[in-house]
Scaffold this motif. Structure first.
Motif, PDB file in Angstrom:
ATOM      1  N   TRP A   1      50.951  36.238  36.914  1.00  0.00           N
ATOM      2  CA  TRP A   1      49.985  35.562  37.661  1.00  0.00           C
ATOM      3  C   TRP A   1      49.290  36.303  38.949  1.00  0.00           C
ATOM      4  CZ3 TRP A   1      47.916  31.068  36.692  1.00  0.00           C
ATOM      5  CH2 TRP A   1      48.273  30.141  35.810  1.00  0.00           C
ATOM      6  N   ALA A   2      50.084  37.287  39.223  1.00  0.00           N
ATOM      7  CA  ALA A   2      49.407  37.981  40.206  1.00  0.00           C
ATOM      8  C   ALA A   2      47.957  38.690  39.747  1.00  0.00           C
ATOM      9  CB  ALA A   2      50.208  38.873  40.849  1.00  0.00           C
ATOM     10  N   TYR A   3      47.873  39.114  38.743  1.00  0.00           N
ATOM     11  CA  TYR A   3      46.867  39.940  37.960  1.00  0.00           C
ATOM     12  C   TYR A   3      45.963  39.059  37.626  1.00  0.00           C
ATOM     13  CZ  TYR A   3      45.935  44.781  37.903  1.00  0.00           C
ATOM     14  OH  TYR A   3      45.680  46.103  38.339  1.00  0.00           O
ATOM     15  N   ALA A   4      46.118  37.733  36.972  1.00  0.00           N
ATOM     16  CA  ALA A   4      45.274  36.777  36.810  1.00  0.00           C
ATOM     17  C   ALA A   4      44.668  36.289  37.948  1.00  0.00           C
ATOM     18  CB  ALA A   4      46.186  35.470  36.055  1.00  0.00           C
TER      19      ALA A   4
ATOM     20  N   GLY B   1      37.587  39.706  33.193  1.00  0.00           N
ATOM     21  CA  GLY B   1      38.612  39.329  31.835  1.00  0.00           C
ATOM     22  C   GLY B   1      39.554  40.231  31.637  1.00  0.00           C
ATOM     23  N   VAL B   2      39.394  41.468  32.014  1.00  0.00           N
ATOM     24  CA  VAL B   2      40.364  42.553  31.879  1.00  0.00           C
ATOM     25  C   VAL B   2      41.745  42.393  32.716  1.00  0.00           C
ATOM     26  CG1 VAL B   2      40.930  45.166  32.217  1.00  0.00           C
ATOM     27  CG2 VAL B   2      38.841  44.187  30.945  1.00  0.00           C
ATOM     28  N   CYS B   3      41.555  41.833  33.829  1.00  0.00           N
ATOM     29  CA  CYS B   3      42.525  41.402  34.720  1.00  0.00           C
ATOM     30  C   CYS B   3      43.222  40.304  34.004  1.00  0.00           C
ATOM     31  CB  CYS B   3      41.897  40.932  36.133  1.00  0.00           C
ATOM     32  SG  CYS B   3      41.233  42.380  37.098  1.00  0.00           S
TER      33      CYS B   3
ATOM     34  N   PRO C   1      41.355  45.821  42.038  1.00  0.00           N
ATOM     35  CA  PRO C   1      42.558  45.828  40.880  1.00  0.00           C
ATOM     36  C   PRO C   1      42.299  46.878  39.922  1.00  0.00           C
ATOM     37  CG  PRO C   1      41.303  43.764  41.347  1.00  0.00           C
ATOM     38  CD  PRO C   1      40.479  44.706  42.044  1.00  0.00           C
ATOM     39  N   GLY C   2      41.214  47.650  39.776  1.00  0.00           N
ATOM     40  CA  GLY C   2      41.443  48.866  38.751  1.00  0.00           C
ATOM     41  C   GLY C   2      41.511  50.262  39.648  1.00  0.00           C
TER      42      GLY C   2
END
Length: 449
Positions: free
Chosen positions: A194-197, A116-118, A52-53
């Motif tokens: 919601w995808a990133y969550a 948490g950043v996501c 994700p990063g």
């Protein structure tokens, strides 16, 4: 005899020193299951969890970011560039935390913050908010978590370190092939927020139980030594305990005083800058050459396959050949890839270009992973590799910008691609003379004397 060949011979002398001076010290391998093989999938999971990063993970959300926040292309890419550049700064500190508190504690804290950043990214509503999301996604994901996962196996393996690192990076090659499509599917199914969550919650759900229940920092914690060998020497390989490593390892200051350190650092920065520039600007470059999006897709496909194969081959070679020779080969392959991209003339060139880029990255990753512990030791590896992570992340922010600016100023990519072709060439020769620092060899010799 050249300095390169003498350095290689000195390295071999150190490796065989124990059996030469103490013939009776050779021992058989421990019959118990070696826990390092359990650490291999855990370290692979940690590397994949950086997705994700990573650029290939974030890029699927770019259109959603621009549409939802009303951003221009330059605003989006500018925020990503500056965020990535600033994210590089704390990597040395992350490495120091690892040296002080251990991998398990440090990586657990990073995983908690990264998840948490996501979740924070899923709630951004403005350009400044997106900038901070990029900053911490890059800092904690591609930067800190990538750095820490890359250090894990070096504490468990010596003779097979190149091989297991190749297998670990095969997992990442698979993620490169799967994650972008998965992210697009999630965006279509539940929306980008919601995808990133979901990505952040998945990082927590997978990594936190694994870290709590299975992760171990060193083989000594389970009564073993590197490669599953008893303490001593076997098959000509020195097996250092944690106490030995504290005596034989180089500090960051000592590493920075060596020629090898700076050659390795520059090679890492070179690949990070040029490789990221090429991939980030692949579509406009191909369009300028009369090619289309299908050709770009084939480039990434061929690259992923080539990269996966080279991770395995390169890892095997790293356990059997001088690392400086492999590093020189990687720089030569990088120069060849840039030359092919510079002279790109037809769709038929896309396939060898993808193969050559995969060859270059596979070789450099397979070399860099084992070179730090073998050249400088493990006691201060967090600090030493932290500086290399700073260079890699910072260089990746400059490459795409330099390529785009060159096009805007000169009206084509020709000049900047010629420059990118020439930049790696001096590193081919310099890599050949980058061997294990003399101070490290002397300390190993005293260990087995």
């Amino acid at each position: 005899m050249s300095s390169s060949s003498s350095g290689v011979r000195a390295d071999a002398d150190v490796a065989n020193l124990s059996s030469e001076l103490s013939p009776g010290a050779a021992v058989s391998s421990d019959s118990r299951f070696f826990y390092g093989w359990a650490m291999l999938p855990l370290a692979t999971m940690a590397l994949i969890a950086t997705a994700p990063g990573q650029t290939f993970g974030v890029s699927a959300f770019n259109d959603s970011f621009r549409t939802a926040l009303g951003l221009s292309h330059s605003q989006l890419t500018g925020a990503y560039m500056v965020g990535t550049l600033l994210a590089a700064i704390p990597m040395g500190y992350v490495g120091a935390l690892m040296d002080r508190h251990g991998l398990r504690v440090t990586i657990t804290a990073v995983v908690i913050l990264f998840g948490g950043v996501c979740l924070y990214t899923s709630q951004v509503n403005s350009l400044p908010g997106l900038f901070f999301a990029f900053l911490f996604l890059r800092m904690l994901g591609a930067g800190a978590l990538g750095l820490l996962s890359g250090n894990a196996l070096a504490f468990w393996f010596e003779r097979r370190l190149g091989t297991v690192e190749g297998l670990r990076h095969m997992g990442m090659a698979g993620a490169i092939a799967v994650v972008p499509a998965l992210n697009l599917w999630l965006i279509d199914a539940v929306g980008w927020r919601w995808a990133y969550a979901i990505l952040g919650l998945s990082v927590w759900a997978v990594m936190l139980p694994a870290l709590a229940w299975f992760w171990r920092d060193r083989p000594e914690q389970v009564g073993q030594y590197k490669d599953g060998l008893p303490h001593g020497s076997a098959d000509g390989t020195v097996v250092e305990s944690a106490e030995d490593e504290a005596r034989t390892s180089l500090t960051l200051r000592e590493a920075m005083a060596s020629r090898a350190y700076w050659v390795i650092i520059v090679c890492i920065g070179m690949w990070s800058m040029l490789g990221t520039a090429l991939f980030f600007n692949a579509l406009p470059l191909f369009t300028a050459r009369g090619l289309g999006t299908a050709d770009v897709a084939w480039l990434f496909t061929v690259f992923a396959v080539s990269l996966a194969v080279m991770h395995v081959i390169g890892g095997l070679l790293a356990d059997r050949m001088p690392l400086n020779l492999l590093l020189a080969s990687a720089m030569a392959a990088l120069a060849g890839a840039m030359a092919m991209a510079w002279r790109l003339e037809s769709a038929a060139w896309v396939y060898p270009l993808g193969m050559l880029i995969g060859l270059a990255q596979g070789l450099i990753v397979s070399t860099i992973s084992p070179v730090w512990p073998r050249f400088f030791g493990r006691a201060y590896m967090g600090r030493i590799r932290g500086t290399s992570a700073t260079v890699a992340v910072a260089a990746s922010s400059f490459g795409p910008f330099l390529m785009g600016a060159g096009y805007d100023l000169l009206g084509s990519y020709d000049t900047v691609m010629l420059l990118f072709t020439l930049l790696p060439l001096p590193m081919v020769g310099l890599a050949l003379i980058a061997t294990t620092p003399a101070k490290r060899r002397q300390r190993l010799q005293r260990l087995v004397a």
